[in-house]
Design a protein around this motif. Sequence first.
Motif, PDB file in Angstrom:
ATOM      1  N   ALA A 128      14.552 -17.766  43.250  1.00 15.12           N
ATOM      2  CA  ALA A 128      15.728 -17.653  42.393  1.00 15.12           C
ATOM      3  C   ALA A 128      15.311 -17.751  40.927  1.00 15.12           C
ATOM      4  O   ALA A 128      15.660 -16.906  40.105  1.00 15.12           O
ATOM      5  CB  ALA A 128      16.728 -18.755  42.731  1.00 15.12           C
ATOM      6  N   ILE A 129      14.562 -18.777  40.604  1.00 19.71           N
ATOM      7  CA  ILE A 129      14.101 -19.001  39.236  1.00 19.71           C
ATOM      8  C   ILE A 129      12.592 -19.177  39.271  1.00 19.71           C
ATOM      9  O   ILE A 129      12.082 -19.967  40.067  1.00 19.71           O
ATOM     10  CB  ILE A 129      14.773 -20.248  38.631  1.00 19.71           C
ATOM     11  N   MET A 161      18.225 -12.607  28.946  1.00 18.68           N
ATOM     12  CA  MET A 161      17.816 -12.974  27.596  1.00 18.68           C
ATOM     13  C   MET A 161      17.961 -14.476  27.389  1.00 18.68           C
ATOM     14  O   MET A 161      19.035 -15.038  27.618  1.00 18.68           O
ATOM     15  CB  MET A 161      18.667 -12.235  26.568  1.00 18.68           C
ATOM     16  N   ILE A 162      16.876 -15.105  26.965  1.00 15.90           N
ATOM     17  CA  ILE A 162      16.902 -16.532  26.656  1.00 15.90           C
ATOM     18  C   ILE A 162      16.531 -16.715  25.187  1.00 15.90           C
ATOM     19  O   ILE A 162      15.376 -16.517  24.803  1.00 15.90           O
ATOM     20  CB  ILE A 162      15.920 -17.330  27.535  1.00 15.90           C
ATOM     21  N   GLU A 163      17.519 -17.039  24.399  1.00  9.99           N
ATOM     22  CA  GLU A 163      17.260 -17.374  22.996  1.00  9.99           C
ATOM     23  C   GLU A 163      17.054 -18.883  22.924  1.00  9.99           C
ATOM     24  O   GLU A 163      17.853 -19.651  23.470  1.00  9.99           O
ATOM     25  CB  GLU A 163      18.441 -16.965  22.122  1.00  9.99           C
ATOM     26  N   GLY A 210      17.382 -19.522  16.239  1.00 11.40           N
ATOM     27  CA  GLY A 210      17.929 -20.742  15.652  1.00 11.40           C
ATOM     28  C   GLY A 210      18.982 -21.371  16.532  1.00 11.40           C
ATOM     29  O   GLY A 210      19.587 -22.390  16.165  1.00 11.40           O
ATOM     30  N   LYS A 211      19.222 -20.768  17.701  1.00  8.40           N
ATOM     31  CA  LYS A 211      20.215 -21.309  18.636  1.00  8.40           C
ATOM     32  C   LYS A 211      19.678 -21.197  20.055  1.00  8.40           C
ATOM     33  O   LYS A 211      18.719 -20.462  20.328  1.00  8.40           O
ATOM     34  CB  LYS A 211      21.534 -20.544  18.528  1.00  8.40           C
ATOM     35  N   ASN A 212      20.288 -21.909  20.965  1.00 13.22           N
ATOM     36  CA  ASN A 212      19.966 -21.818  22.385  1.00 13.22           C
ATOM     37  C   ASN A 212      21.081 -21.045  23.090  1.00 13.22           C
ATOM     38  O   ASN A 212      22.256 -21.444  23.018  1.00 13.22           O
ATOM     39  CB  ASN A 212      19.824 -23.200  23.016  1.00 13.22           C
ATOM     40  N   ALA A 213      20.717 -19.951  23.738  1.00  9.55           N
ATOM     41  CA  ALA A 213      21.710 -19.131  24.429  1.00  9.55           C
ATOM     42  C   ALA A 213      21.028 -18.359  25.554  1.00  9.55           C
ATOM     43  O   ALA A 213      19.853 -18.014  25.471  1.00  9.55           O
ATOM     44  CB  ALA A 213      22.384 -18.167  23.462  1.00  9.55           C
ATOM     45  N   VAL A 214      21.789 -18.102  26.624  1.00 10.48           N
ATOM     46  CA  VAL A 214      21.290 -17.323  27.763  1.00 10.48           C
ATOM     47  C   VAL A 214      22.345 -16.291  28.118  1.00 10.48           C
ATOM     48  O   VAL A 214      23.544 -16.582  28.117  1.00 10.48           O
ATOM     49  CB  VAL A 214      21.016 -18.216  28.991  1.00 10.48           C
ATOM     50  N   GLY A 215      21.908 -15.068  28.406  1.00 13.01           N
ATOM     51  CA  GLY A 215      22.847 -14.029  28.792  1.00 13.01           C
ATOM     52  C   GLY A 215      22.122 -12.835  29.377  1.00 13.01           C
ATOM     53  O   GLY A 215      20.915 -12.662  29.188  1.00 13.01           O
ATOM     54  N   VAL A 216      22.854 -12.009  30.113  1.00 10.53           N
ATOM     55  CA  VAL A 216      22.297 -10.807  30.730  1.00 10.53           C
ATOM     56  C   VAL A 216      22.555  -9.611  29.823  1.00 10.53           C
ATOM     57  O   VAL A 216      23.672  -9.420  29.331  1.00 10.53           O
ATOM     58  CB  VAL A 216      22.922 -10.573  32.116  1.00 10.53           C
ATOM     59  N   ARG A 236      15.401 -26.595  31.393  1.00 13.67           N
ATOM     60  CA  ARG A 236      16.713 -27.247  31.290  1.00 13.67           C
ATOM     61  C   ARG A 236      17.771 -26.264  30.812  1.00 13.67           C
ATOM     62  O   ARG A 236      18.907 -26.256  31.320  1.00 13.67           O
ATOM     63  CB  ARG A 236      16.637 -28.439  30.335  1.00 13.67           C
ATOM     64  N   GLN A 237      17.403 -25.434  29.855  1.00 10.56           N
ATOM     65  CA  GLN A 237      18.351 -24.463  29.311  1.00 10.56           C
ATOM     66  C   GLN A 237      18.780 -23.453  30.374  1.00 10.56           C
ATOM     67  O   GLN A 237      19.977 -23.179  30.538  1.00 10.56           O
ATOM     68  CB  GLN A 237      17.711 -23.732  28.125  1.00 10.56           C
ATOM     69  N   LEU A 238      17.790 -22.920  31.094  1.00 12.28           N
ATOM     70  CA  LEU A 238      18.113 -21.949  32.133  1.00 12.28           C
ATOM     71  C   LEU A 238      18.871 -22.611  33.287  1.00 12.28           C
ATOM     72  O   LEU A 238      19.796 -22.027  33.845  1.00 12.28           O
ATOM     73  CB  LEU A 238      16.839 -21.274  32.654  1.00 12.28           C
ATOM     74  N   ASP A 239      18.495 -23.843  33.616  1.00  8.82           N
ATOM     75  CA  ASP A 239      19.174 -24.570  34.685  1.00  8.82           C
ATOM     76  C   ASP A 239      20.650 -24.774  34.367  1.00  8.82           C
ATOM     77  O   ASP A 239      21.511 -24.578  35.228  1.00  8.82           O
ATOM     78  CB  ASP A 239      18.499 -25.926  34.894  1.00  8.82           C
ATOM     79  N   ARG A 240      20.955 -25.149  33.137  1.00  7.57           N
ATOM     80  CA  ARG A 240      22.361 -25.358  32.746  1.00  7.57           C
ATOM     81  C   ARG A 240      23.145 -24.057  32.863  1.00  7.57           C
ATOM     82  O   ARG A 240      24.271 -24.036  33.366  1.00  7.57           O
ATOM     83  CB  ARG A 240      22.438 -25.899  31.316  1.00  7.57           C
TER      84      ARG A 240
END
Length: 210
Positions: free
Chosen positions: A46-47, A84-86, A72-78, A98-102
Amino acid sequence: LKVNRDGGVVLSAPHAVTDKWLGQYIESKAGWIQRQLQRVRTQRQAIPPVIRSGAPVRILGRDYTIRVSPSGKNAVGVAGTHLMIETKEPDNQAALSRQLDRWWRMQAMERYTAAMHRYVPIMEAHGVSEPRLAVRKMKTLWGSCSINRGVVTINYYLYKLPAPCVDYIVLHELAHLIHRHHDKDFYQFIARYMPDWKEQNRILKSEYPG
């Protein structure tokens, strides 16, 4: 005889069985073992264990490629075929995990909740109130139902599989609130609301959680 997800082949037999018989049995199952090993090799986690650009990830049955970008920010999106992981910490694996897990947990809960809400009217028609939904990492189960506590738990990793598989597991666990055991009535109930449940079950049995 089984093939573990790490590729190990394990055979359990009574002490009285001879080494000759064991060897012949394993040889007779050579084709099956090779097929299982191939299945293990083609399994997609999965990950990925390392969060980096280029790493593959599966979401609802589709393959994506991770792209990590300093920001400059933390964000995840398709976006298209990319996840995409900023991140403010592109070289910090713990922070990336942790970021992807959340994000994954939030998306999974949203998808599982939507599936449950489609079936809640059916449950209520049978005198069963809406249960509490929980998401948890599980090694061997795709879902579970605590009838006494009124809690349905869905595997965190189920979010990697196609949406119909998610729907099946949610319906399966909800059905236990009406039919406790995997008996004829249970599967007739499942088939009434998901005629193709056997196909979803086949896919689930071919996959490992995680």
